[in-house]
Design an enzyme around this catalytic site. Sequence first.
Site: not given
Length: 458
Positions: A79, A148, A172
Amino acid sequence: MSLYALGLCEAADDIRQGRISSAELVGACIDRVAEIDTEVQAWAFLDRDHALAQARALDDHRAHGRPLGPLHGVPIGIKDIFDTGDMPTELGSPIWAGRTPRRDAAAVARLREAGAVIMGKTVTTEYAYFHAGKTRNPHDPQRTPGGSSSGSAAAVAALMVPGAIGSQTNGSVIRPAAFCGVVGFKPTHGLVSRSGALELSRSFDHVGVFARSVEDAALLAEVMVGFDIEDPDTRPVARPPFATVAASEPPLPPRFAFVRSPVWDQAEPVMRDAFAELVDALGESVVEVELGESFGKVIDLHRLVMEVEMAHNLRRDYESGGEQLSPQLRQLIERGRAHSGVDYCAGLAGMRTFNDALDFVFDEYDAILTPSAPGEAPAIATTGNPAFCTTWTYLGTPSISLPLMRSEAGLPLGVQLVARRGNDARLLRTARWLVRTLAGGKPRAKAGTSSKRKGRQR
């Protein structure tokens, strides 16, 4: 089977045994990205030559008979809030476009130590908050992959990489795993160092993983666990054997506490119906448990603490480049700056109180059973509602989302399991048992499905 479809554990074993090379696996994954990522858009940065160079170096390492790590040669997505010393880390914001850190985040460094190929950087929402990035749901491009950690979940679901890491400050990891139909695991708060990753909320930031099986998630998480002097919430304890325990059989059949939680009114009809069927299938293995009425306060307490800590940690970007932040993020920061210190301290104190209040559940049941999200993935304009994740993020408990159900539209519906803080390995073992039991078509007797227990009121 195409090489890109291999699971993480299977790929690591095939490379270790010489059945395939890392370069072959990475090449197949890159070809898969080229084939499908125009639609999914899971990657923020991917350099084919650099990924293959890492793989070839690891193949040479093996050819010379050197020791191999547990992830040797396996490509992993990162990420884009975790620093990578050889790739940009841009946090999903134009403010940080082109930023290349000097060194890896602690989690990335441990992946490299385990032999992983750092495949590339996956898309994150802006500052890992609500403003969506470009990624689409692999099951339906008109729907959100969640946030996210949108790119990490979508990349694993679309078979572009066998595993990826993300983060969770509210929902997330668990929510995008549910929407994309993969396994998402959020370990106990403080088990995996967050040093070198974007800090939003020290109280709630967790490093999590995405994979296509419980066993894969266990191995991926295990290699990142450990003490880090740069993360004050980690502790100098022995690394837990996640993978070994997850692969073992429970000494007794697990018992589940079905918790609707105070946000059950936000569950969509499709999720309510699916959980009714799931609870019915598990029969006497599950009992409905009601938490105390005070648990209804947790959502607001989490929001308050998160807003204060995010306002503090993002203050420089807000003050110097606020016009480049999304309206949602600016509004959060402004709310955080307005909260009182007394209320903030009360929010912190509540974490211990509510964890203690859950002891009655975990003394009797192996895991809490609850939805991962209110329903199937909504339209692309939103990242979805994190309400079913908030309580467990606030409490820092380990949780895992399992892709056990689908809606009539064929979209994934996530089942979330939650355990006591520190019981991560047992949670993984329980999750594997649940997956195998339901896949084997072994429903339990229906006795006990309507029984309820009430939690202590606080």
